[in-house]
Design a protein around this motif. Structure first.
Motif, short mmCIF file in Angstrom:
data_model
loop_
_atom_site.label_atom_id
_atom_site.label_comp_id
_atom_site.label_asym_id
_atom_site.label_seq_id
_atom_site.Cartn_x
_atom_site.Cartn_y
_atom_site.Cartn_z
N GLN A 1 -42.31 -64.43 -35.09
CA GLN A 1 -41.19 -63.51 -35.27
C GLN A 1 -40.32 -63.80 -36.49
OE1 GLN A 1 -39.27 -62.13 -31.52
NE2 GLN A 1 -40.38 -63.82 -30.58
N VAL A 2 -40.18 -65.06 -36.85
CA VAL A 2 -39.34 -65.40 -38.01
C VAL A 2 -40.16 -65.40 -39.29
CG1 VAL A 2 -37.83 -67.15 -39.04
CG2 VAL A 2 -37.76 -66.74 -36.57
N GLY A 3 -41.35 -65.97 -39.22
CA GLY A 3 -42.22 -65.99 -40.40
C GLY A 3 -41.83 -67.03 -41.43
N VAL A 4 -41.14 -68.07 -41.00
CA VAL A 4 -40.76 -69.16 -41.90
C VAL A 4 -41.71 -70.32 -41.68
CG1 VAL A 4 -38.99 -70.88 -42.43
CG2 VAL A 4 -38.34 -68.50 -42.06
N HIS A 5 -42.37 -70.76 -42.74
CA HIS A 5 -43.33 -71.86 -42.65
C HIS A 5 -42.94 -72.92 -43.69
CE1 HIS A 5 -45.81 -69.20 -40.18
NE2 HIS A 5 -45.58 -68.27 -41.09
N LEU A 6 -42.33 -73.99 -43.26
CA LEU A 6 -41.83 -75.01 -44.17
C LEU A 6 -42.79 -76.20 -44.24
CD1 LEU A 6 -38.07 -75.03 -43.10
CD2 LEU A 6 -39.14 -73.75 -44.96
N ARG A 7 -42.88 -76.79 -45.43
CA ARG A 7 -43.77 -77.94 -45.60
C ARG A 7 -43.36 -79.11 -44.71
NH1 ARG A 7 -44.26 -79.08 -51.93
NH2 ARG A 7 -42.05 -78.54 -51.81
N ALA A 8 -42.04 -79.27 -44.52
CA ALA A 8 -41.57 -80.36 -43.67
C ALA A 8 -42.08 -80.20 -42.25
CB ALA A 8 -40.04 -80.42 -43.69
N LYS A 9 -42.16 -78.96 -41.76
CA LYS A 9 -42.67 -78.71 -40.41
C LYS A 9 -44.15 -79.03 -40.32
CE LYS A 9 -42.33 -77.39 -36.16
NZ LYS A 9 -41.57 -78.17 -35.17
N SER A 10 -44.90 -78.64 -41.33
CA SER A 10 -46.34 -78.96 -41.35
C SER A 10 -46.55 -80.47 -41.34
CB SER A 10 -47.00 -78.35 -42.59
OG SER A 10 -46.90 -76.95 -42.58
N PHE A 11 -45.71 -81.20 -42.07
CA PHE A 11 -45.80 -82.66 -42.10
C PHE A 11 -45.49 -83.24 -40.73
CE2 PHE A 11 -43.83 -86.86 -43.10
CZ PHE A 11 -44.99 -87.50 -43.51
N ASP B 1 -31.59 -73.74 -45.49
CA ASP B 1 -31.83 -73.17 -46.82
C ASP B 1 -32.51 -71.81 -46.71
OD1 ASP B 1 -31.81 -73.08 -49.58
OD2 ASP B 1 -33.63 -74.27 -49.82
N ALA B 2 -33.45 -71.69 -45.77
CA ALA B 2 -34.19 -70.43 -45.60
C ALA B 2 -33.34 -69.35 -44.93
CB ALA B 2 -35.45 -70.68 -44.77
N ALA B 3 -32.36 -69.75 -44.13
CA ALA B 3 -31.61 -68.80 -43.33
C ALA B 3 -30.48 -68.11 -44.09
CB ALA B 3 -31.04 -69.49 -42.10
N PHE B 4 -29.95 -68.75 -45.13
CA PHE B 4 -28.76 -68.22 -45.81
C PHE B 4 -28.98 -68.12 -47.32
CE2 PHE B 4 -27.30 -70.59 -42.05
CZ PHE B 4 -26.66 -69.56 -41.36
N VAL B 5 -28.31 -67.17 -47.93
CA VAL B 5 -28.37 -67.04 -49.38
C VAL B 5 -27.50 -68.12 -50.01
CG1 VAL B 5 -28.78 -64.56 -49.27
CG2 VAL B 5 -26.44 -65.40 -49.45
N GLU C 1 -33.14 -74.92 -34.65
CA GLU C 1 -34.06 -73.78 -34.59
C GLU C 1 -33.49 -72.67 -33.73
OE1 GLU C 1 -38.53 -75.71 -35.05
OE2 GLU C 1 -37.49 -75.93 -33.13
N ILE C 2 -32.95 -73.04 -32.58
CA ILE C 2 -32.39 -72.04 -31.67
C ILE C 2 -31.13 -71.40 -32.26
CG2 ILE C 2 -31.22 -71.74 -29.44
CD1 ILE C 2 -33.16 -73.80 -28.30
N LYS C 3 -30.22 -72.23 -32.76
CA LYS C 3 -28.94 -71.73 -33.27
C LYS C 3 -29.12 -70.86 -34.52
CE LYS C 3 -26.01 -73.75 -30.40
NZ LYS C 3 -25.09 -72.99 -29.52
N LEU C 4 -30.20 -71.08 -35.27
CA LEU C 4 -30.42 -70.32 -36.50
C LEU C 4 -31.15 -69.00 -36.28
CD1 LEU C 4 -31.28 -73.21 -38.97
CD2 LEU C 4 -29.42 -71.58 -39.26
N LEU C 5 -31.67 -68.77 -35.09
CA LEU C 5 -32.41 -67.53 -34.84
C LEU C 5 -31.58 -66.28 -35.16
CD1 LEU C 5 -34.45 -68.31 -31.59
CD2 LEU C 5 -35.33 -67.99 -33.91
N PRO C 6 -30.29 -66.19 -34.78
CA PRO C 6 -29.51 -65.00 -35.15
C PRO C 6 -29.41 -64.79 -36.66
CG PRO C 6 -28.43 -66.17 -33.37
CD PRO C 6 -29.54 -67.06 -33.85
N ALA C 7 -29.38 -65.88 -37.43
CA ALA C 7 -29.33 -65.75 -38.89
C ALA C 7 -30.61 -65.13 -39.43
CB ALA C 7 -29.10 -67.11 -39.54
#
Length: 264
Positions: free
Chosen positions: A230-240, A100-104, A137-143
């Motif tokens: 480097q990405v700056g994405v912080h998701l609540r699911a990751k914190s959980f 969701d964060a990687a694509f419009v 996580e790895i595959k989405l880095l280029p996005a």
């Protein structure tokens, strides 16, 4: 005009008193937001089919802009495995959050729908959910605008020596060139090797994934640092997930402690 489409339910949001907004990853049209009138009503006939992590075939309207709509459900699958296991549920929720964060919205991303659906199947079948999440996580880095080098030294190209990851040089460094970055990850070479392997394969090729806890923790540390720095994405699911991991470690430590003799 109504059409039939495949989708994975990502999440729900309340809208007004009885309505719902439901975000879905569709195979045909990418991420779409659906307006569900009376979706919170006990009488809503498709309530189970629009629950998060449900995989379904719907009939409805996929609008190129704005909200989309559901008319009927052709078939649906709710994973009992994901619903009953909080850790597996959290990792799959995290994977969908990354997409969701990687694509419009409203942009066709059929490959990611297929991979997300396959991820559900593989986690259901018992593959390590963290390893599956690391794959995404790895595959989405280029996005996200990052294309690091994995599996070979960014300086000399060697693959036969222990590797570490360097944010400074945007890739892996062999042991001969670790002095090129004093702030390198200091990661376990095994965890870097597993991450490098995940980078070069298709999810369909991943038939087994058995990881030691030490390796998993190190893989998570490396990917968390890349995403934080480097990405700056912080998701609540990751914190959980991080909280769950912390609880598990504390419980394991308590279990290893010898009982005290209070009679003395």
């Amino acid at each position: 005009m109504a059409e039939v489409f495949d989708a994975i339910v990502m999440y729900q949001q309340d809208r007004k008193e009885k309505d719902l907004m439901v975000k879905m990853l569709t195979k045909q049209g990418g991420k779409r937001m659906f307006y569900i009138k009376n979706g919170k009503s006990k009488r809503y006939q498709f309530a189970a089919d629009v629950q998060p992590l449900t995989v379904a075939t719907f009939e409805g309207t996929l609008n190129p802009t704005g909200l989309s709509f559901i008319n009927a459900v052709k078939e649906s699958h709710q994973s009992r495995e994901l619903m009953m296991d909080v850790t597996k549920n959290a990792y799959m929720t995290y994977i969908l959050g990354l997409i969701d964060a990687a694509f419009v919205d409203n942009q066709p991303i059929g490959k990611w729908y297929e991979w997300a659906r396959l991820a559900i199947e593989k986690i259901e079948s018992g593959l390590d959910p963290q390893g599956i999440a690391n794959f995404f996580e790895i595959k989405l880095l280029p996005a996200f605008g990052l294309e690091p080098t994995w599996g070979e030294c960014v300086v000399c190209g060697r693959r036969d020596l222990p590797l570490d990851f360097s944010e400074k040089l945007n890739g892996t460094l062999c042991q001969l060139h670790w002095d090129q970055d004093e702030q390198r990850m200091n990661a376990n070479p095994r965890s870097v090797r597993v991450l490098s392997q995940l980078n070069k394969i298709d999810l369909k090729q991943l038939g087994s994934l058995s990881l030691k806890e030490e390796t998993k923790h190190d893989m998570a540390r490396v990917m968390d640092k890349i995403y934080d720095d480097q990405v700056g994405v912080h998701l609540r699911a990751k914190s959980f997930i991080q909280q769950l991991d912390g609880w598990s470690q504390r419980l394991a430590q308590r279990g290893q402690q010898k009982p005290t003799d209070e009679s003395k």
